[in-house]
Design a protein around this motif. Structure first.
Motif, PDB file in Angstrom:
ATOM      1  N   THR A 175       0.836  -1.214   0.213  1.00 13.09           N
ATOM      2  CA  THR A 175       0.061  -0.085  -0.331  1.00 13.09           C
ATOM      3  C   THR A 175       0.885   1.335  -0.022  1.00 13.09           C
ATOM      4  O   THR A 175       2.083   1.287   0.519  1.00 13.09           O
ATOM      5  CB  THR A 175      -0.854   0.041   1.310  1.00 13.09           C
ATOM      6  OG1 THR A 175      -0.268   0.172   2.406  1.00 13.09           O
ATOM      7  CG2 THR A 175      -1.757  -1.002   1.205  1.00 13.09           C
ATOM      8  N   PHE A 176       0.337   2.268  -0.540  1.00 12.60           N
ATOM      9  CA  PHE A 176       1.041   3.494  -0.539  1.00 12.60           C
ATOM     10  C   PHE A 176      -0.002   4.468  -0.978  1.00 12.60           C
ATOM     11  O   PHE A 176      -1.113   4.350  -1.432  1.00 12.60           O
ATOM     12  CB  PHE A 176       2.128   3.618  -1.658  1.00 12.60           C
ATOM     13  CG  PHE A 176       1.594   3.380  -2.965  1.00 12.60           C
ATOM     14  CD1 PHE A 176       0.939   4.306  -3.871  1.00 12.60           C
ATOM     15  CD2 PHE A 176       1.711   1.952  -3.359  1.00 12.60           C
ATOM     16  CE1 PHE A 176       0.440   3.759  -5.049  1.00 12.60           C
ATOM     17  CE2 PHE A 176       1.270   1.576  -4.635  1.00 12.60           C
ATOM     18  CZ  PHE A 176       0.782   2.416  -5.405  1.00 12.60           C
ATOM     19  N   TRP A 177       0.161   5.979  -0.429  1.00 19.41           N
ATOM     20  CA  TRP A 177      -0.708   7.034  -0.772  1.00 19.41           C
ATOM     21  C   TRP A 177      -0.378   7.750  -2.017  1.00 19.41           C
ATOM     22  O   TRP A 177       0.651   8.119  -2.270  1.00 19.41           O
ATOM     23  CB  TRP A 177      -1.061   7.900   0.397  1.00 19.41           C
ATOM     24  CG  TRP A 177      -2.005   8.885   0.111  1.00 19.41           C
ATOM     25  CD1 TRP A 177      -3.278   8.769   0.668  1.00 19.41           C
ATOM     26  CD2 TRP A 177      -1.687  10.124  -0.412  1.00 19.41           C
ATOM     27  NE1 TRP A 177      -3.995  10.001   0.183  1.00 19.41           N
ATOM     28  CE2 TRP A 177      -2.964  10.798  -0.220  1.00 19.41           C
ATOM     29  CE3 TRP A 177      -0.757  10.647  -1.239  1.00 19.41           C
ATOM     30  CZ2 TRP A 177      -3.347  12.373  -0.709  1.00 19.41           C
ATOM     31  CZ3 TRP A 177      -1.042  12.117  -1.638  1.00 19.41           C
ATOM     32  CH2 TRP A 177      -2.149  12.819  -1.417  1.00 19.41           C
ATOM     33  N   THR A 178      -1.296   7.979  -2.799  1.00 19.66           N
ATOM     34  CA  THR A 178      -1.459   8.904  -3.845  1.00 19.66           C
ATOM     35  C   THR A 178      -2.716   8.977  -4.592  1.00 19.66           C
ATOM     36  O   THR A 178      -3.584   8.469  -4.269  1.00 19.66           O
ATOM     37  CB  THR A 178      -0.410   8.322  -5.077  1.00 19.66           C
ATOM     38  OG1 THR A 178      -0.143   9.233  -6.134  1.00 19.66           O
ATOM     39  CG2 THR A 178      -1.280   6.960  -5.732  1.00 19.66           C
ATOM     40  N   SER A 179      -2.838  10.063  -5.476  1.00 21.35           N
ATOM     41  CA  SER A 179      -4.070  10.219  -5.930  1.00 21.35           C
ATOM     42  C   SER A 179      -4.542   9.293  -7.228  1.00 21.35           C
ATOM     43  O   SER A 179      -3.579   8.641  -7.710  1.00 21.35           O
ATOM     44  CB  SER A 179      -4.087  11.657  -7.098  1.00 21.35           C
ATOM     45  OG  SER A 179      -3.610  12.756  -6.238  1.00 21.35           O
ATOM     46  N   PRO A 180      -5.646   8.903  -7.334  1.00 26.43           N
ATOM     47  CA  PRO A 180      -6.257   7.923  -8.061  1.00 26.43           C
ATOM     48  C   PRO A 180      -5.458   7.720  -9.247  1.00 26.43           C
ATOM     49  O   PRO A 180      -5.090   6.829  -9.951  1.00 26.43           O
ATOM     50  CB  PRO A 180      -7.577   7.780  -7.905  1.00 26.43           C
ATOM     51  CG  PRO A 180      -7.940   8.450  -6.790  1.00 26.43           C
ATOM     52  CD  PRO A 180      -6.796   9.722  -6.363  1.00 26.43           C
ATOM     53  N   GLU A 181      -5.365   8.846  -9.747  1.00 27.29           N
ATOM     54  CA  GLU A 181      -4.889   9.002 -11.445  1.00 27.29           C
ATOM     55  C   GLU A 181      -3.464   8.362 -11.411  1.00 27.29           C
ATOM     56  O   GLU A 181      -2.984   8.136 -12.513  1.00 27.29           O
ATOM     57  CB  GLU A 181      -5.203  10.345 -12.118  1.00 27.29           C
ATOM     58  CG  GLU A 181      -4.343  11.247 -11.409  1.00 27.29           C
ATOM     59  CD  GLU A 181      -5.256  12.287 -10.377  1.00 27.29           C
ATOM     60  OE1 GLU A 181      -4.987  13.264 -10.047  1.00 27.29           O
ATOM     61  OE2 GLU A 181      -6.112  11.476  -9.863  1.00 27.29           O
ATOM     62  N   PHE A 182      -2.752   8.682 -10.306  1.00 27.78           N
ATOM     63  CA  PHE A 182      -1.300   8.410 -10.609  1.00 27.78           C
ATOM     64  C   PHE A 182      -1.142   7.010  -9.723  1.00 27.78           C
ATOM     65  O   PHE A 182       0.232   6.701  -9.472  1.00 27.78           O
ATOM     66  CB  PHE A 182      -0.649   9.380  -9.635  1.00 27.78           C
ATOM     67  CG  PHE A 182      -0.505  10.969 -10.136  1.00 27.78           C
ATOM     68  CD1 PHE A 182      -0.283  10.988 -11.738  1.00 27.78           C
ATOM     69  CD2 PHE A 182      -1.189  11.856  -9.506  1.00 27.78           C
ATOM     70  CE1 PHE A 182      -0.430  12.066 -11.917  1.00 27.78           C
ATOM     71  CE2 PHE A 182      -1.367  13.162 -10.007  1.00 27.78           C
ATOM     72  CZ  PHE A 182      -1.004  13.254 -11.449  1.00 27.78           C
ATOM     73  N   THR A 183      -1.948   6.225  -9.496  1.00 25.07           N
ATOM     74  CA  THR A 183      -1.839   5.088  -8.730  1.00 25.07           C
ATOM     75  C   THR A 183      -0.821   3.896  -9.407  1.00 25.07           C
ATOM     76  O   THR A 183       0.171   3.426  -8.914  1.00 25.07           O
ATOM     77  CB  THR A 183      -3.163   4.026  -8.309  1.00 25.07           C
ATOM     78  OG1 THR A 183      -3.814   5.183  -7.569  1.00 25.07           O
ATOM     79  CG2 THR A 183      -2.713   3.102  -7.856  1.00 25.07           C
ATOM     80  N   ALA A 184      -1.156   3.769 -10.793  1.00 22.12           N
ATOM     81  CA  ALA A 184      -0.449   2.992 -11.543  1.00 22.12           C
ATOM     82  C   ALA A 184       1.022   3.331 -11.768  1.00 22.12           C
ATOM     83  O   ALA A 184       1.883   2.583 -11.630  1.00 22.12           O
ATOM     84  CB  ALA A 184      -0.863   2.663 -12.811  1.00 22.12           C
ATOM     85  N   SER A 185       1.264   4.565 -12.115  1.00 26.95           N
ATOM     86  CA  SER A 185       2.604   4.942 -12.286  1.00 26.95           C
ATOM     87  C   SER A 185       3.392   4.952 -10.954  1.00 26.95           C
ATOM     88  O   SER A 185       4.580   4.576 -10.866  1.00 26.95           O
ATOM     89  CB  SER A 185       2.614   6.330 -12.839  1.00 26.95           C
ATOM     90  OG  SER A 185       1.966   7.322 -11.998  1.00 26.95           O
TER      91      SER A 185
ATOM     92  N   LEU B 231       7.953   2.441  -7.468  1.00 25.22           N
ATOM     93  CA  LEU B 231       8.305   1.755  -6.185  1.00 25.22           C
ATOM     94  C   LEU B 231       8.545   0.487  -6.487  1.00 25.22           C
ATOM     95  O   LEU B 231       9.498   0.060  -5.765  1.00 25.22           O
ATOM     96  CB  LEU B 231       6.945   1.740  -5.270  1.00 25.22           C
ATOM     97  CG  LEU B 231       6.383   3.158  -4.702  1.00 25.22           C
ATOM     98  CD1 LEU B 231       5.087   3.001  -3.850  1.00 25.22           C
ATOM     99  CD2 LEU B 231       7.238   3.760  -3.945  1.00 25.22           C
ATOM    100  N   GLU B 232       8.111  -0.346  -7.427  1.00 18.89           N
ATOM    101  CA  GLU B 232       8.391  -1.607  -7.771  1.00 18.89           C
ATOM    102  C   GLU B 232       9.715  -1.758  -8.341  1.00 18.89           C
ATOM    103  O   GLU B 232      10.625  -2.553  -8.207  1.00 18.89           O
ATOM    104  CB  GLU B 232       7.489  -2.324  -8.686  1.00 18.89           C
ATOM    105  CG  GLU B 232       6.002  -2.642  -8.131  1.00 18.89           C
ATOM    106  CD  GLU B 232       5.207  -3.421  -8.843  1.00 18.89           C
ATOM    107  OE1 GLU B 232       5.244  -3.098 -10.467  1.00 18.89           O
ATOM    108  OE2 GLU B 232       4.056  -3.778  -8.582  1.00 18.89           O
TER     109      GLU B 232
END
Length: 315
Positions: free
Chosen positions: A264-274, A279-280
């Protein structure tokens, strides 16, 4: 047989009813007084008691999240209103007042306890969860079992350290949790806290790993919980000569083989994938390659658990 009421006049009947009513009131008062009577510690004054078992009301020392109830107290009563309790952190006894609330409920060392049993051989408290002067029945589900030093040495003839260890039922329960967690290593709902947390050991000078430790409070010795260090293990990782400056906070799952996976991590929904891709990349390029990951264990069994990472890179 038929009872003839005509043989009792009204005066006699009223007198009998008055006596019965008075007796009923006195009996009720006596019961209430007995109910509110404070239990006495006089029979055990000066006797050392050692906690040998702390468990939930189902008899287990562990719950499904990996939290372990650990017996830790040693105490002896000085009087009805004071007790000496041993601090494992300071390795000495401290004096605490005893506050009686009602019935068998006491406040000792900032803990609310209900006295369930008191003999010269054993002592049992129910650990109460109190919020705004109300007891939570659901969360007041832990029992603390003590044996007297005399009973341990002269009757049982057992080392309390051995009695404090998890028993067979605890082990079987933990094995079931381990099996579930390792069947679903990518599912955070199957993971549980490792009693011996994940170890991260840097293999190069350019990466520094710091495990966040327990905050010591000398004014609150008995309420310091080592559980925080394994329920929510946190690690700061500083990377020198990174490809650029960055700072990320995220949780990761570590499976039984030591493989890290971004959770898990925090970010805006539109930037979740990027953000997940970044992080990976950090995990694959830096952490998995240059950090030795030893998986968390409970009772000697490695299993999937969750950790929190604070990763900073400096170019």
């Amino acid at each position: 047989m038929t009872i003839k009421y005509s043989c009792i006049n009204n005066t006699t009947l009223n007198a009998i009813l008055f006596v019965l009513f008075t007796a009923l009131i006195l009996t009720s008062c006596a019961r209430n007084d007995k109910k509110d009577e404070r239990p006495s510690f006089k029979p055990v004054l000066g006797m050392q008691f050692i906690e040998v078992r702390r468990a939930f009301d189902n008899g287990l020392a562990f719950n499904e999240y990996g939290f372990q109830q650990e017996p830790a107290w040693k105490l002896y009563f000085l009087s009805e209103d004071s007790v000496m309790i041993y601090s494992p952190f300071e390795k000495k006894y401290y004096h605490y007042p005893i506050y009686h609330d009602h019935d068998s409920v006491f406040n000792i060392a900032r803990e609310w306890l209900r006295l369930k049993q008191l003999t010269k051989d054993s002592l049992t408290f129910q650990l109460l969860s109190v919020d705004r002067k109300e007891v939570s029945r659901e969360r007041s589900n832990v029992a603390m079992k003590f044996y007297s030093h005399r009973y341990l040495t002269e009757v049982l003839k057992k080392d309390p350290v051995l009695l404090r260890r998890p028993n067979r039922k605890d082990t079987l329960f933990v094995k079931s949790l381990v099996s579930r967690a390792n069947r679903n290593p990518t599912n955070p709902d199957s993971a549980f806290a490792a009693r011996q947390p994940v170890q991260l050991i840097s293999t190069i000078n350019e990466i520094e790993v710091i495990k966040e430790g327990l905050q010591y409070d000398p004014h609150n010795l008995l309420n310091i919980s080592s559980a925080d260090t394994y329920l929510k293990p946190e690690y700061s990782i500083n990377i020198k000569k990174a490809y650029k400056d960055f700072s990320h906070t995220f949780t990761a799952l570590v499976d039984q083989h030591g493989k890290l996976q971004v959770d898990t991590f925090w970010t805006s929904p539109e930037f979740t994938a990027s953000r997940r891709k970044v992080l990976e990349g950090i995990v694959d390029v830096y952490l998995q390659r240059f950090i030795k990951v030893i998986p968390g264990q409970t009772l000697g069994f490695p299993h999937t658990s969750q950790i929190t990472l604070y990763v900073k890179g400096k170019k």
